[in-house]
Write a protein that holds these residues in place. Structure first.
Motif, PDB file in Angstrom:
ATOM      1  N   PRO A 155     -21.338 -10.300  21.626  1.00  0.00           N
ATOM      2  CA  PRO A 155     -21.366  -8.720  21.646  1.00  0.00           C
ATOM      3  C   PRO A 155     -20.525  -7.363  23.358  1.00  0.00           C
ATOM      4  N   PRO A 156     -21.047  -6.286  22.282  1.00  0.00           N
ATOM      5  CA  PRO A 156     -19.565  -4.998  23.444  1.00  0.00           C
ATOM      6  C   PRO A 156     -20.834  -5.250  25.039  1.00  0.00           C
ATOM      7  N   LEU A 157     -20.096  -5.165  25.161  1.00  0.00           N
ATOM      8  CA  LEU A 157     -20.929  -5.066  27.331  1.00  0.00           C
ATOM      9  C   LEU A 157     -20.652  -3.346  27.209  1.00  0.00           C
ATOM     10  N   HIS A 158     -19.737  -2.537  27.090  1.00  0.00           N
ATOM     11  CA  HIS A 158     -19.052  -1.512  27.107  1.00  0.00           C
ATOM     12  C   HIS A 158     -19.107  -0.490  25.628  1.00  0.00           C
ATOM     13  N   GLY A 159     -18.979   0.738  26.010  1.00  0.00           N
ATOM     14  CA  GLY A 159     -18.572   1.607  24.956  1.00  0.00           C
ATOM     15  C   GLY A 159     -17.592   1.194  24.444  1.00  0.00           C
ATOM     16  N   PRO A 190     -29.480   8.112  24.765  1.00  0.00           N
ATOM     17  CA  PRO A 190     -28.880   8.954  24.264  1.00  0.00           C
ATOM     18  C   PRO A 190     -28.483   8.774  23.127  1.00  0.00           C
ATOM     19  N   ALA A 191     -27.926  10.102  21.999  1.00  0.00           N
ATOM     20  CA  ALA A 191     -28.137  10.154  20.418  1.00  0.00           C
ATOM     21  C   ALA A 191     -27.029   8.803  20.644  1.00  0.00           C
ATOM     22  N   THR A 304     -36.393   2.252  21.011  1.00  0.00           N
ATOM     23  CA  THR A 304     -35.481   1.206  20.573  1.00  0.00           C
ATOM     24  C   THR A 304     -34.376   1.105  20.802  1.00  0.00           C
ATOM     25  N   LEU A 305     -33.473   2.167  19.556  1.00  0.00           N
ATOM     26  CA  LEU A 305     -32.321   2.264  19.504  1.00  0.00           C
ATOM     27  C   LEU A 305     -31.421   2.962  21.130  1.00  0.00           C
ATOM     28  N   GLY A 306     -32.212   4.005  21.571  1.00  0.00           N
ATOM     29  CA  GLY A 306     -31.996   4.619  22.870  1.00  0.00           C
ATOM     30  C   GLY A 306     -32.147   3.430  23.945  1.00  0.00           C
ATOM     31  N   ARG A 307     -32.319   2.293  24.126  1.00  0.00           N
ATOM     32  CA  ARG A 307     -32.865   1.253  25.443  1.00  0.00           C
ATOM     33  C   ARG A 307     -31.736   0.432  24.760  1.00  0.00           C
ATOM     34  N   ILE A 308     -31.390   0.418  23.354  1.00  0.00           N
ATOM     35  CA  ILE A 308     -30.032  -0.521  24.003  1.00  0.00           C
ATOM     36  C   ILE A 308     -28.976  -0.559  23.586  1.00  0.00           C
ATOM     37  N   ALA A 309     -28.713   0.804  23.221  1.00  0.00           N
ATOM     38  CA  ALA A 309     -27.658   2.164  24.331  1.00  0.00           C
ATOM     39  C   ALA A 309     -27.269   2.019  25.756  1.00  0.00           C
ATOM     40  N   THR A 310     -28.187   2.048  26.996  1.00  0.00           N
ATOM     41  CA  THR A 310     -28.494   2.164  27.910  1.00  0.00           C
ATOM     42  C   THR A 310     -28.619   0.541  28.316  1.00  0.00           C
TER      43      THR A 310
END
Length: 350
Positions: A155-159, A190-191, A304-310
């Motif tokens: 799973p990716p840790l960064h962008g 974030p979106a 939830t999605l914002g929490r995953i992104a951050t």
């Protein structure tokens, strides 16, 4: 008995997850001491399938036969006669869509559930169903049917992904859950604005004869900046999924109501993408274990999605733990060894 030679009868297409499952069976076969090939005389397939899967023209090659059904009954009367050339004790039916299950009689057939049962009883004494919970009808046994493919990445840790959110698969009773996830992704902080959908019947076109199941609103996705792309061929699905941070696991009403497993539940994990789950997928806790709760979109999916992104590191750890749990129980080598057990010809081990 010499090395078992298992023929697969099915309706195989280049863009069907069903074909991906067969490809994984073929890859796992040497590890459990058997051979697997698609039986052309009792199958339907497009021109691409023989380029990627072994195909035999003579059913006499096989010691055992596995007849796989997904959306439709594909066998002609002549093909049903040919099936009988394999001894009945060496045949099983795999019922991916649960047609044999009385609880699954609500989705598009074609044909009433009694017709499916009669067909299956004609072909075999044993029907294998990927149903996680609840009762099974007489003559049926639990079998996952599909398993955990090879991992594309962790799973990716960064962008480092091309997309924030992506769904790969056809619109088959999935329009409403997909649009709900898209709206939540765009509203997140974030979106998650880099979104792609790959597959059929997402932007105007429908499946003829099944207009209700494939209903969609033309232009809705593009108006929200969603990239709409063609279907992805089998063999490439997991890698394409891995191009996204998040991949929703969308469950159609039949799956939610009966607890059926689907390839996407395994493929999304193997891709390294974060599989987010709508409320209808709560039954997947039996598959994913304790970490499942952290992947549920819940009542506020945008949050939830914002929490995953951050919090990528946290979610990377959650997904990695689930990966290991699922692989231990559902590796294709183990799944195929279980199938050999049902056929009475278990191979060299797991």
């Amino acid at each position: 008995m010499s090395r078992p030679r298992i023929a697969i009868a099915g309706n195989l297409r280049w863009n069907a997850g069903f074909s991906e499952t067969v490809a994984n069976y073929v890859a796992a076969a040497p590890g459990v001491g058997c051979e697997i090939a698609v039986a052309a005389p009792v199958s339907r397939m497009d021109a691409e399938v023989p380029k990627h899967l072994p195909v035999v023209e003579d059913l006499g090659w096989a010691t055992h036969l596995v007849v796989m059904f997904e959306a439709r009954q594909f066998l002609s009367d002549e093909q049903r006669e040919l099936v009988s050339s394999i001894p009945r004790a060496r045949r099983v039916v795999i019922d991916f869509d649960g047609h044999y299950d009385p609880d699954a009689a609500t989705e598009v057939g074609p044909g009433p559930v009694t017709a499916w049962r009669e067909l299956y009883r004609e072909l075999s004494d044993l029907v294998l169903l990927p149903k996680l919970g609840g009762r099974l009808p007489p003559g049926a046994a639990f079998f996952p049917c599909m398993g955990m493919p090879a991992t594309v990445r962790r799973p990716p840790l960064h962008g480092d992904t091309d997309y924030d959110l992506q769904y790969i698969g056809s619109n088959w009773w999935r329009w409403d859950p997909l649009t709900e996830v898209v709206e939540a992704a765009l509203a997140a902080e974030p979106a998650l604005s880099r979104i792609r959908v790959c597959g059929r019947w997402w932007d105007g076109e429908v499946c003829v004869g099944h207009e209700r199941a494939s209903a969609n609103e033309p232009g809705w996705l593009r108006e929200r900046g969603v990239e709409v792309a063609p279907a992805v061929a089998f063999g490439r699905v997991v890698a394409e999924m891995g191009r996204s941070l998040v991949s929703p696991v969308l469950v159609r009403p039949l799956v939610a109501g009966t607890g059926l497993l689907t390839p996407r539940m395994f493929e999304t994990l193997a891709s390294g993408s974060v599989p987010v789950l709508p409320p209808a997928a709560e039954f997947m806790a039996e598959l994913y274990g304790d970490g499942c709760e952290k992947l549920m979109l819940g009542k506020d999916p945008a949050t939830t999605l914002g929490r995953i992104a951050t919090n990528r590191r946290t979610y990377a750890r959650v997904v990695a733990e689930i990966m290991e749990r699922v692989r231990e129980r559902y590796s294709y080598r183990r799944v195929l060894d279980d199938l050999l057990g049902f056929l009475g010809c278990r191979g060299d081990g797991r």
